[in-house]
Design a protein around this motif. Structure first.
Motif, PDB file in Angstrom:
ATOM      1  N   SER A  60       9.504 -12.656  -0.219  1.00 58.80           N
ATOM      2  CA  SER A  60       8.569 -12.558  -1.340  1.00 58.80           C
ATOM      3  C   SER A  60       8.454 -13.838  -2.151  1.00 58.80           C
ATOM      4  O   SER A  60       7.612 -13.926  -3.043  1.00 58.80           O
ATOM      5  N   ALA A  78      -3.268  -7.673  -8.821  1.00 54.71           N
ATOM      6  CA  ALA A  78      -2.861  -8.263  -7.547  1.00 54.71           C
ATOM      7  C   ALA A  78      -1.860  -9.381  -7.778  1.00 54.71           C
ATOM      8  O   ALA A  78      -1.892 -10.072  -8.798  1.00 54.71           O
ATOM      9  N   SER A  79      -0.943  -9.545  -6.829  1.00 53.88           N
ATOM     10  CA  SER A  79      -0.001 -10.662  -6.841  1.00 53.88           C
ATOM     11  C   SER A  79       0.100 -11.212  -5.426  1.00 53.88           C
ATOM     12  O   SER A  79       0.011 -10.458  -4.447  1.00 53.88           O
ATOM     13  N   GLU A  81       2.174 -13.626  -2.569  1.00 54.59           N
ATOM     14  CA  GLU A  81       3.418 -14.263  -2.176  1.00 54.59           C
ATOM     15  C   GLU A  81       3.118 -15.622  -1.548  1.00 54.59           C
ATOM     16  O   GLU A  81       1.963 -16.004  -1.357  1.00 54.59           O
ATOM     17  N   ASN A 233      -3.796   5.099   1.159  1.00 49.42           N
ATOM     18  CA  ASN A 233      -2.350   4.987   0.968  1.00 49.42           C
ATOM     19  C   ASN A 233      -1.870   6.090   0.039  1.00 49.42           C
ATOM     20  O   ASN A 233      -2.581   6.488  -0.886  1.00 49.42           O
ATOM     21  N   THR A 237       0.020   1.425  -4.655  1.00 52.94           N
ATOM     22  CA  THR A 237       0.327   0.040  -4.308  1.00 52.94           C
ATOM     23  C   THR A 237       0.136  -0.177  -2.818  1.00 52.94           C
ATOM     24  O   THR A 237       0.726   0.527  -1.993  1.00 52.94           O
ATOM     25  N   ASN A 239       0.753  -2.770   0.119  1.00 49.75           N
ATOM     26  CA  ASN A 239       1.526  -3.972   0.451  1.00 49.75           C
ATOM     27  C   ASN A 239       1.043  -4.673   1.713  1.00 49.75           C
ATOM     28  O   ASN A 239       1.394  -5.830   1.945  1.00 49.75           O
ATOM     29  N   ASP A 240       0.298  -3.967   2.552  1.00 50.64           N
ATOM     30  CA  ASP A 240      -0.065  -4.543   3.851  1.00 50.64           C
ATOM     31  C   ASP A 240      -1.567  -4.596   4.095  1.00 50.64           C
ATOM     32  O   ASP A 240      -2.006  -4.771   5.217  1.00 50.64           O
ATOM     33  N   ASP A 243      -2.267  -9.817   4.143  1.00 45.62           N
ATOM     34  CA  ASP A 243      -0.965 -10.461   4.318  1.00 45.62           C
ATOM     35  C   ASP A 243      -0.578 -11.260   3.077  1.00 45.62           C
ATOM     36  O   ASP A 243      -1.340 -12.107   2.588  1.00 45.62           O
ATOM     37  N   GLU A 246      -0.040  -8.169  -2.749  1.00 48.76           N
ATOM     38  CA  GLU A 246       0.243  -6.799  -3.173  1.00 48.76           C
ATOM     39  C   GLU A 246      -0.845  -6.352  -4.140  1.00 48.76           C
ATOM     40  O   GLU A 246      -1.097  -7.006  -5.152  1.00 48.76           O
ATOM     41  N   THR A 248      -2.362  -3.230  -6.562  1.00 50.89           N
ATOM     42  CA  THR A 248      -2.038  -1.993  -7.260  1.00 50.89           C
ATOM     43  C   THR A 248      -3.276  -1.504  -7.980  1.00 50.89           C
ATOM     44  O   THR A 248      -3.830  -2.202  -8.849  1.00 50.89           O
TER      45      THR A 248
END
Length: 448
Positions: A60, A78-79, A81, A233, A237, A239-240, A243, A246, A248
């Motif tokens: 991460s 959104a965040s 990595e 989902n 959240t 996650n995939d 790529d 993340e 939410t």
């Protein structure tokens, strides 16, 4: 002839017998303890260095930092990595995930103190996991009674709770018994039934549930609603979906609304901050190694671990690693250099050019498999093993030496006590003889 003080003389001579040994043992123990303390400081510095390295080298977080910004607030956060691909994305939020919530059809006269039956069972199920609650277990104090509040508490604290929260809610003058799933998503539907109680009002209550909130999955579209890629989902959240990003969701959009725009791009200041943290961690480690291993020729003083082979090995290996070549480049080529004073420094202009022109290579040289950060972690790991690390074995040996000296000090105390008793006896006898001689001489008028 004057008398003497046997206790004082015995104390002085007994002290004289053991003092050289005591001074030597105290000096040795002090030297060992100083080395032990120094090793502890170096080990802590090395552990902090490794922690800093690993915090920049995981799934991460890496040297390269990215940011994700959404065109409108309140719908989606959104965040990004370090492995996120830069670009612009269109996202439509159709539905947020919710947990299942129902109100049990209890009588309108329901109160927290309302008594419930103590025979039969209550069965709760969520996503295939079941709880079969024996209602007799509600009578924890053996008084033959249990309330609806006791039932809620028993459900919430049961070790086999399948993921259900039971709550008593007061609305106006009425009390409602509520059940809700702990997790969101359409698979987490709460199913409940009571049987064998002999109380129809209680069993009927669990067959007439009022749904307050359905169990729903979160649904988003990458692109226009209905035309883009639909993603579903159980939680809010994702996650995939993209790529390294993340997502939410917090609020659904109205049908016909335009998709939100999310931009993912490199965070130059964040990346620079990461590199600065790496440089600070390196300099802190080198400073600690120098402090405890240096020999000052001018003042002729030596640090506690001067010329220590372990410290020399750590310093040599770390310096060699950071001067090495990774992903076809060296740190000096991206603006990270080691000056004559041994301190690592950042050339901001050179580094910013590397960020702009060789961002992928910069990430690979730090975070690629078996590259710089992997190499640093690998070389310091043997020193820090809790069971058989090199620092542990060194410290254990020093502690054993200190323990042996403490044993010698105990023996020395016994030797002092024996010497004191021997001298005390001798001087007491001598004092008695001198007193007798004085008395004899006094008979002739010639006191000694």
């Amino acid at each position: 002839m004057s008398s003497i003080d046997p206790a004082t003389m015995a104390q002085q001579l007994a002290t004289f017998d053991v003092q050289p040994f005591k001074q030597r043992y105290t000096k040795q123990a002090s030297q060992y303890q100083t080395k032990l303390d120094a090793l502890g400081k170096v080990e802590s510095a090395l552990r902090e260095f490794r922690t800093a390295v690993n915090e920049m080298n995981n799934s991460s977080s890496g040297i390269i930092k990215n940011s994700a910004k959404v065109s409108s607030e309140g719908v989606l956060t959104a965040s990004a990595e370090s492995n996120a691909l830069t670009g612009s994305y269109q996202i439509f939020v159709e539905q947020v995930a919710t947990s299942h919530q129902v109100s049990v059809g209890m009588p309108e006269t329901l109160e927290p103190s309302t008594q419930v039956p103590l025979t039969g069972t209550l069965e709760l199920e969520v996503d295939g996991k079941k709880l079969l609650l024996d209602l007799a277990s509600l009578d924890s104090d053996g008084d033959g009674q249990a309330s609806i509040a006791d039932l809620a508490s028993a459900i919430n604290h049961h070790e086999n709770n399948p993921g259900v929260n039971a709550t008593l809610v007061r609305s106006g003058s009425k009390t409602h018994f509520m059940l809700s799933s702990e997790e969101t998503g359409k698979k987490n539907v709460v199913e409940v039934s009571a049987s064998g109680t002999g109380e129809s009002w209680f069993e009927d209550a669990f067959t007439s549930l009022k749904e307050l909130s359905p169990a729903k999955n979160a649904i988003i579209w990458l692109g226009e609603q209905g035309d883009g890629l639909k993603l579903e989902n159980s939680s809010n959240t994702f996650n995939d979906a993209i790529d390294g990003v993340e997502l939410t969701v917090t609020k659904a959009q109205d049908a016909g609304d335009a998709p939100l725009t999310m931009n993912v791009k490199g965070d130059k200041e964040g990346t620079k901050e990461q590199v600065t943290q790496f440089i600070d961690a390196y300099n802190a480690l080198m400073s600690t190694l120098d402090k405890y291993s240096k020999v000052d020729v001018e003042t002729n003083t030596r640090a506690a671990l001067a010329s220590d082979p372990t410290l020399r090995s750590i310093e040599s290996q770390v310096k060699s690693a950071v001067r090495g070549e990774f992903a076809g480049m060296r740190l000096s080529q991206v603006g990270i250099e080691i000056g004559r004073d041994g301190k690592m420094k950042l050339d901001t202009d050179t580094f910013e050019k590397a960020q702009t022109n060789n961002s992928a290579v910069l990430e690979d040289m730090f975070n690629g498999d078996d590259n710089l950060l992997d190499s640093l972690d690998t070389l310091v790991k043997p020193y820090l093993q809790f069971s058989d690390g090199l620092f542990k074995s060194r410290k254990d040996a020093l502690k054993q030496n200190i323990d042996r000296i403490e044993d010698k000090k105990v023996s020395l105390d016994r030797k002092y006590d024996m010497s004191y008793e021997r001298y005390l006896k001798q001087f007491t006898q001598m004092n008695a003889i001198m007193t007798q001689m004085n008395q004899t001489k006094s008979l002739f008028g010639q006191p000694l």
